[in-house]
Motif scaffolding. Structure first.
Motif, PDB file in Angstrom:
ATOM      1  N   LEU A   9       9.664 -16.240  -3.386  1.00  0.00           N
ATOM      2  CA  LEU A   9       8.060 -16.524  -3.215  1.00  0.00           C
ATOM      3  C   LEU A   9       7.986 -17.912  -2.428  1.00  0.00           C
ATOM      4  O   LEU A   9       7.972 -18.765  -3.338  1.00  0.00           O
ATOM      5  N   PRO A  10       8.023 -18.064  -1.104  1.00  0.00           N
ATOM      6  CA  PRO A  10       8.049 -19.411  -0.609  1.00  0.00           C
ATOM      7  C   PRO A  10       6.744 -20.188  -0.809  1.00  0.00           C
ATOM      8  O   PRO A  10       6.024 -19.501  -0.019  1.00  0.00           O
ATOM      9  N   SER A  25      -1.882 -15.675  -8.802  1.00  0.00           N
ATOM     10  CA  SER A  25      -0.950 -14.834  -8.610  1.00  0.00           C
ATOM     11  C   SER A  25      -1.271 -14.155  -7.529  1.00  0.00           C
ATOM     12  O   SER A  25      -2.104 -14.629  -6.735  1.00  0.00           O
ATOM     13  N   PHE A  26      -0.427 -12.884  -6.948  1.00  0.00           N
ATOM     14  CA  PHE A  26      -1.072 -12.303  -6.002  1.00  0.00           C
ATOM     15  C   PHE A  26      -0.819 -10.737  -6.257  1.00  0.00           C
ATOM     16  O   PHE A  26      -0.162 -10.266  -7.296  1.00  0.00           O
ATOM     17  N   ASP A  27      -1.695  -9.954  -5.593  1.00  0.00           N
ATOM     18  CA  ASP A  27      -1.630  -8.351  -5.933  1.00  0.00           C
ATOM     19  C   ASP A  27      -0.458  -7.804  -5.332  1.00  0.00           C
ATOM     20  O   ASP A  27       0.188  -8.513  -4.421  1.00  0.00           O
ATOM     21  N   ARG A  28      -0.534  -6.390  -5.350  1.00  0.00           N
ATOM     22  CA  ARG A  28       0.547  -5.705  -4.647  1.00  0.00           C
ATOM     23  C   ARG A  28       0.417  -5.838  -3.115  1.00  0.00           C
ATOM     24  O   ARG A  28       1.516  -5.665  -2.473  1.00  0.00           O
ATOM     25  N   ASP A  29      -0.706  -6.324  -2.528  1.00  0.00           N
ATOM     26  CA  ASP A  29      -0.757  -6.503  -1.012  1.00  0.00           C
ATOM     27  C   ASP A  29      -0.656  -7.702  -0.736  1.00  0.00           C
ATOM     28  O   ASP A  29      -0.710  -8.101   0.648  1.00  0.00           O
ATOM     29  N   GLY A  30      -0.542  -8.711  -1.752  1.00  0.00           N
ATOM     30  CA  GLY A  30      -0.094 -10.117  -1.264  1.00  0.00           C
ATOM     31  C   GLY A  30      -1.482 -10.986  -1.176  1.00  0.00           C
ATOM     32  O   GLY A  30      -1.545 -12.169  -0.875  1.00  0.00           O
ATOM     33  N   VAL A  31      -2.645 -10.397  -1.670  1.00  0.00           N
ATOM     34  CA  VAL A  31      -4.118 -11.192  -1.873  1.00  0.00           C
ATOM     35  C   VAL A  31      -3.821 -11.938  -2.923  1.00  0.00           C
ATOM     36  O   VAL A  31      -3.356 -11.616  -4.156  1.00  0.00           O
ATOM     37  N   VAL A  32      -4.407 -13.138  -2.846  1.00  0.00           N
ATOM     38  CA  VAL A  32      -4.270 -14.167  -4.144  1.00  0.00           C
ATOM     39  C   VAL A  32      -5.161 -13.901  -5.156  1.00  0.00           C
ATOM     40  O   VAL A  32      -6.219 -13.452  -4.873  1.00  0.00           O
ATOM     41  N   ARG A  55       3.166  -8.991   3.594  1.00  0.00           N
ATOM     42  CA  ARG A  55       3.169  -8.187   2.363  1.00  0.00           C
ATOM     43  C   ARG A  55       4.380  -7.813   1.530  1.00  0.00           C
ATOM     44  O   ARG A  55       5.570  -7.908   2.032  1.00  0.00           O
ATOM     45  N   PRO A  56       4.289  -7.911   0.360  1.00  0.00           N
ATOM     46  CA  PRO A  56       5.366  -7.602  -0.688  1.00  0.00           C
ATOM     47  C   PRO A  56       6.027  -6.650  -0.552  1.00  0.00           C
ATOM     48  O   PRO A  56       5.497  -5.399  -0.485  1.00  0.00           O
ATOM     49  N   THR A  57       7.359  -6.535  -0.651  1.00  0.00           N
ATOM     50  CA  THR A  57       8.116  -5.463  -0.803  1.00  0.00           C
ATOM     51  C   THR A  57       8.030  -4.687  -2.089  1.00  0.00           C
ATOM     52  O   THR A  57       7.474  -5.366  -2.861  1.00  0.00           O
ATOM     53  N   GLN A  58       8.603  -3.616  -2.227  1.00  0.00           N
ATOM     54  CA  GLN A  58       8.105  -3.063  -3.368  1.00  0.00           C
ATOM     55  C   GLN A  58       8.924  -3.740  -4.551  1.00  0.00           C
ATOM     56  O   GLN A  58       8.015  -3.818  -5.590  1.00  0.00           O
ATOM     57  N   GLU A  59       9.815  -4.234  -4.332  1.00  0.00           N
ATOM     58  CA  GLU A  59      10.695  -5.106  -5.527  1.00  0.00           C
ATOM     59  C   GLU A  59       9.771  -6.349  -5.881  1.00  0.00           C
ATOM     60  O   GLU A  59       9.495  -6.728  -7.117  1.00  0.00           O
ATOM     61  N   LEU A  64       5.353  -9.113  -8.922  1.00  0.00           N
ATOM     62  CA  LEU A  64       3.915  -9.662  -8.923  1.00  0.00           C
ATOM     63  C   LEU A  64       3.225  -8.977 -10.050  1.00  0.00           C
ATOM     64  O   LEU A  64       2.423  -9.610 -10.860  1.00  0.00           O
ATOM     65  N   GLN A  65       3.280  -7.755 -10.258  1.00  0.00           N
ATOM     66  CA  GLN A  65       2.738  -7.307 -11.341  1.00  0.00           C
ATOM     67  C   GLN A  65       2.873  -7.562 -12.699  1.00  0.00           C
ATOM     68  O   GLN A  65       2.141  -7.811 -13.641  1.00  0.00           O
ATOM     69  N   TYR A  66       4.220  -7.961 -12.984  1.00  0.00           N
ATOM     70  CA  TYR A  66       4.780  -8.514 -13.941  1.00  0.00           C
ATOM     71  C   TYR A  66       4.232  -9.754 -14.246  1.00  0.00           C
ATOM     72  O   TYR A  66       3.714 -10.220 -15.451  1.00  0.00           O
ATOM     73  N   HIS A  67       4.197 -10.546 -13.157  1.00  0.00           N
ATOM     74  CA  HIS A  67       3.610 -11.787 -13.298  1.00  0.00           C
ATOM     75  C   HIS A  67       2.312 -11.761 -13.557  1.00  0.00           C
ATOM     76  O   HIS A  67       1.922 -12.756 -14.551  1.00  0.00           O
TER      77      HIS A  67
END
Length: 89
Positions: A9-10, A25-32, A55-59, A64-67
């Motif tokens: 995550l740069p 943090s960020f949700d699955r769509d990359g929203v802060v 948009r974040p990849t599935q991995e 991000l969900q874990y974080h």
């Protein structure tokens, strides 16, 4: 996540410190997501981008969900340095 270090995550240093501390943090769509633990200091983050450029990849979304569940949701403001980071944005 099993002790695995994920550094994909740069983020600029200020945002990286807030991410590592769980204040963003960020949700699955990359929203802060901004932690309510920041209280009124959260207003200092008004000028940061509201989503990741890609948009974040599935991995990445799984991480991000874990974080969000393991770090972000448990953040507390107990170190003054965190507020210094917010003020530097």
């Amino acid at each position: 996540m099993d002790g695995e270090v994920v550094d994909w995550l740069p983020l600029v240093a200020n945002l990286d410190a807030l991410f590592d501390s769980g204040f963003i943090s960020f949700d699955r769509d990359g929203v802060v997501l901004i932690s309510p633990a920041l209280g009124e200091e959260a207003g200092l983050l008004d000028n940061i981008p509201r989503r990741l450029r890609q948009r974040p990849t599935q991995e990445q979304a799984i991480f991000l969900q874990y974080h969000t569940e393991s770090v972000f949701e448990h953040a507390t403001v107990d170190e003054p340095e965190v507020l210094d980071v917010c003020g530097a944005l």
